[in-house]
Enzyme design. Sequence first.
Site, mmCIF file in Angstrom:
data_model
loop_
_atom_site.group_PDB
_atom_site.id
_atom_site.type_symbol
_atom_site.label_atom_id
_atom_site.label_comp_id
_atom_site.label_asym_id
_atom_site.label_seq_id
_atom_site.Cartn_x
_atom_site.Cartn_y
_atom_site.Cartn_z
ATOM 1 N N LYS A 116 0.810 -1.222 0.000
ATOM 2 C CA LYS A 116 0.000 0.000 0.000
ATOM 3 C C LYS A 116 0.842 1.270 0.000
ATOM 4 O O LYS A 116 0.419 2.300 -0.530
ATOM 5 C CB LYS A 116 -0.978 -0.029 1.182
ATOM 6 C CG LYS A 116 -2.045 -1.092 0.978
ATOM 7 C CD LYS A 116 -2.823 -1.415 2.243
ATOM 8 C CE LYS A 116 -3.709 -0.297 2.668
ATOM 9 N NZ LYS A 116 -4.685 -0.771 3.687
ATOM 10 N N GLY A 164 -8.942 -4.714 6.864
ATOM 11 C CA GLY A 164 -9.140 -3.845 8.022
ATOM 12 C C GLY A 164 -8.213 -4.172 9.192
ATOM 13 O O GLY A 164 -8.357 -3.635 10.283
ATOM 14 N N HIS A 207 -16.662 6.193 2.480
ATOM 15 C CA HIS A 207 -15.862 5.269 1.665
ATOM 16 C C HIS A 207 -16.554 5.132 0.311
ATOM 17 O O HIS A 207 -17.668 4.632 0.216
ATOM 18 C CB HIS A 207 -15.756 3.901 2.358
ATOM 19 C CG HIS A 207 -15.026 2.870 1.555
ATOM 20 N ND1 HIS A 207 -13.812 2.350 1.942
ATOM 21 C CD2 HIS A 207 -15.332 2.275 0.381
ATOM 22 C CE1 HIS A 207 -13.399 1.474 1.019
ATOM 23 N NE2 HIS A 207 -14.320 1.407 0.072
ATOM 24 N N LYS A 236 -16.657 -3.872 5.786
ATOM 25 C CA LYS A 236 -17.929 -3.407 5.235
ATOM 26 C C LYS A 236 -19.115 -4.252 5.707
ATOM 27 O O LYS A 236 -18.992 -5.468 5.847
ATOM 28 C CB LYS A 236 -17.848 -3.422 3.710
ATOM 29 C CG LYS A 236 -16.797 -2.445 3.202
ATOM 30 C CD LYS A 236 -16.300 -2.787 1.819
ATOM 31 C CE LYS A 236 -15.100 -1.911 1.481
ATOM 32 N NZ LYS A 236 -14.386 -2.368 0.289
ATOM 33 N N GLU A 274 -10.153 2.277 -4.293
ATOM 34 C CA GLU A 274 -10.892 2.777 -3.119
ATOM 35 C C GLU A 274 -10.462 4.199 -2.757
ATOM 36 O O GLU A 274 -9.275 4.515 -2.755
ATOM 37 C CB GLU A 274 -10.654 1.854 -1.914
ATOM 38 C CG GLU A 274 -11.177 0.446 -2.128
ATOM 39 C CD GLU A 274 -11.196 -0.385 -0.850
ATOM 40 O OE1 GLU A 274 -12.047 -1.281 -0.751
ATOM 41 O OE2 GLU A 274 -10.354 -0.152 0.054
ATOM 42 N N ASN A 289 -7.826 -2.727 -4.756
ATOM 43 C CA ASN A 289 -7.991 -4.159 -4.519
ATOM 44 C C ASN A 289 -7.955 -4.887 -5.854
ATOM 45 O O ASN A 289 -8.799 -4.671 -6.716
ATOM 46 C CB ASN A 289 -9.302 -4.440 -3.777
ATOM 47 C CG ASN A 289 -9.196 -4.027 -2.317
ATOM 48 O OD1 ASN A 289 -8.141 -4.181 -1.703
ATOM 49 N ND2 ASN A 289 -10.252 -3.482 -1.769
ATOM 50 N N ARG A 291 -8.707 -7.690 -7.269
ATOM 51 C CA ARG A 291 -9.483 -8.942 -7.291
ATOM 52 C C ARG A 291 -10.961 -8.590 -7.419
ATOM 53 O O ARG A 291 -11.327 -7.423 -7.388
ATOM 54 C CB ARG A 291 -9.285 -9.682 -5.964
ATOM 55 C CG ARG A 291 -9.597 -8.766 -4.785
ATOM 56 C CD ARG A 291 -9.652 -9.494 -3.470
ATOM 57 N NE ARG A 291 -9.497 -8.594 -2.346
ATOM 58 C CZ ARG A 291 -10.432 -7.850 -1.813
ATOM 59 N NH1 ARG A 291 -11.669 -7.848 -2.303
ATOM 60 N NH2 ARG A 291 -10.191 -7.054 -0.791
ATOM 61 N N VAL A 294 -16.284 -8.633 -2.593
ATOM 62 C CA VAL A 294 -17.532 -9.164 -2.017
ATOM 63 C C VAL A 294 -18.731 -8.395 -2.575
ATOM 64 O O VAL A 294 -19.754 -8.979 -2.939
ATOM 65 C CB VAL A 294 -17.493 -9.046 -0.472
ATOM 66 C CG1 VAL A 294 -18.832 -9.432 0.137
ATOM 67 C CG2 VAL A 294 -16.368 -9.877 0.119
ATOM 68 N N ARG A 337 -24.408 -7.798 4.002
ATOM 69 C CA ARG A 337 -23.646 -9.029 4.244
ATOM 70 C C ARG A 337 -24.315 -9.770 5.394
ATOM 71 O O ARG A 337 -24.506 -9.200 6.481
ATOM 72 C CB ARG A 337 -22.210 -8.703 4.631
ATOM 73 C CG ARG A 337 -21.466 -7.984 3.528
ATOM 74 C CD ARG A 337 -19.987 -7.898 3.855
ATOM 75 N NE ARG A 337 -19.317 -7.080 2.856
ATOM 76 C CZ ARG A 337 -18.004 -7.058 2.677
ATOM 77 N NH1 ARG A 337 -17.218 -7.796 3.439
ATOM 78 N NH2 ARG A 337 -17.458 -6.295 1.755
#
Length: 446
Positions: A116, A164, A207, A236, A274, A289, A291, A294, A337
């Site tokens: 990062k 996180g 966010h 999230k 992000e 990210n 990939r 979710v 979720r």
Amino acid sequence: MFRKILIANRGEIAVRVIRACKQIGIPTAAIFSEADQNSLHVKLADQAICIGPPPSIKSYLNVHNIISAALISGADAIHPGYGFLSENPQFAEICGSHHLTFIGPSPEAMSQLGDKAKAREIAHKAGVPIIPGTPVVENIEQALKEAKKIEFPVIIKAAAGGGGKGMRVCFSLKELEKNLPLAQGEAEAAFGDSRVYLEKYLIHPRHIEVQILGDQFGNVIALGERECSLQRKHQKVMEESPSAVINPSTREKIQKMAVRMAQAVHYSGAGTVEFLMEPNGNFYMIEVNARIQVEHPVTEIVTGIDLVIEQISAASGEKLIYKQDQVVIQGHAIECRINAEDSRTFAPSAGTIEKLHWAGGPGIRVDSHLRAGDMIPPFYDSMIGKLIAYGRNRQEALNRLTAALDETEIAGVKTNLAFQRELTRLPAVQKAEIHVTFIEELLKEK
Ligand code: ADP
């Protein structure tokens, strides 16, 4: 196109990828740990191979066994899903050396973005705004000096961070002095990499993230934004697209930044850039990210583009079939979720599903691997499904989501359904007056 795809994952995302493969006619091979022998992904795939005992380190993170399974199955590509090995450039490289296509960006792009601190540097060079902060801090003296410059509060973040984990907020020099070695220790334990850096800690940001799709020819498009400000412990909880606070001209601006960032690392496949947005409207990139995420379904619903299928196409070397001006955002989608965890204490809950009914009806999508009678093992993430509602506008989506949460019944393990039902009804959530610490502050008030 590929001959066969091995899915190096479990749970709802393994099921999601198998469904995409069925749609485009590619045979699949599943892998499973001894704890997942009877899971839905094992049943749905054309073939399934056991890759080890329950703990992830011995199964879903066991590179040797996964590569062997892929070679035995005759697969020529591996879809990593999210989590596990999905952002591990060494794994992507090992796939390549066995003539297996890793469905994701190149190992080079992954290693640049996975660090990062490095990603911040790339963003800065590409003219993408980042939060005032530091490169990797080597020692406490340097950290104290830098923190004075960026001004408190600051947040310590792990260069290799994710999920996180390993972040610590400091409001004073004293707190920074105490937290720095702790954060470095945490980062070492979680990621095998103790490097940390500092960022100014923003108060009540939102966010906002941009979904991007790229191909191997340098084309990158943006598929609008998702707002994921409802979080607990930086994880999230509820996500939506579009964000209620982004107008078309702001959308164009952040989409441009996201595309610029992706092009700076020659990104191909599906990815997410992000950002945090301050109450005054300023945007800063926090990470990329590399990939599928979710929360990808909310973007799929409002754009009509299947992100998993596009990921597979890009990895197989096909050109993007969409141009930026063909991306049209229609209506509103919100995802909850659903976790096997206590609605009050959030403690994970393992056990057998005794009763299960997911809501249905217009505008409802459920992405889950769960069936009545299934065992939820204690070894993995507690997410058991995602309930997603679509509406012509935000209010309609929210009304459908609230009704769907009320209708859904899961017995046998504890779930966060009650918490989600409460959340969707809160006036602040109804009005989209949210920020990244909204849930934490709500829980403190209780
Ligand atoms: P991870 O890679 O672990 O997910 P991120 O850098 O993506 O970490 O940050 C996750 C969340 O942590 C953000 O969505 C936000 O809620 C919070 N966060 C991260 N950086 C900051 C910051 N500088 N100021 C305030 N909150 C932050």
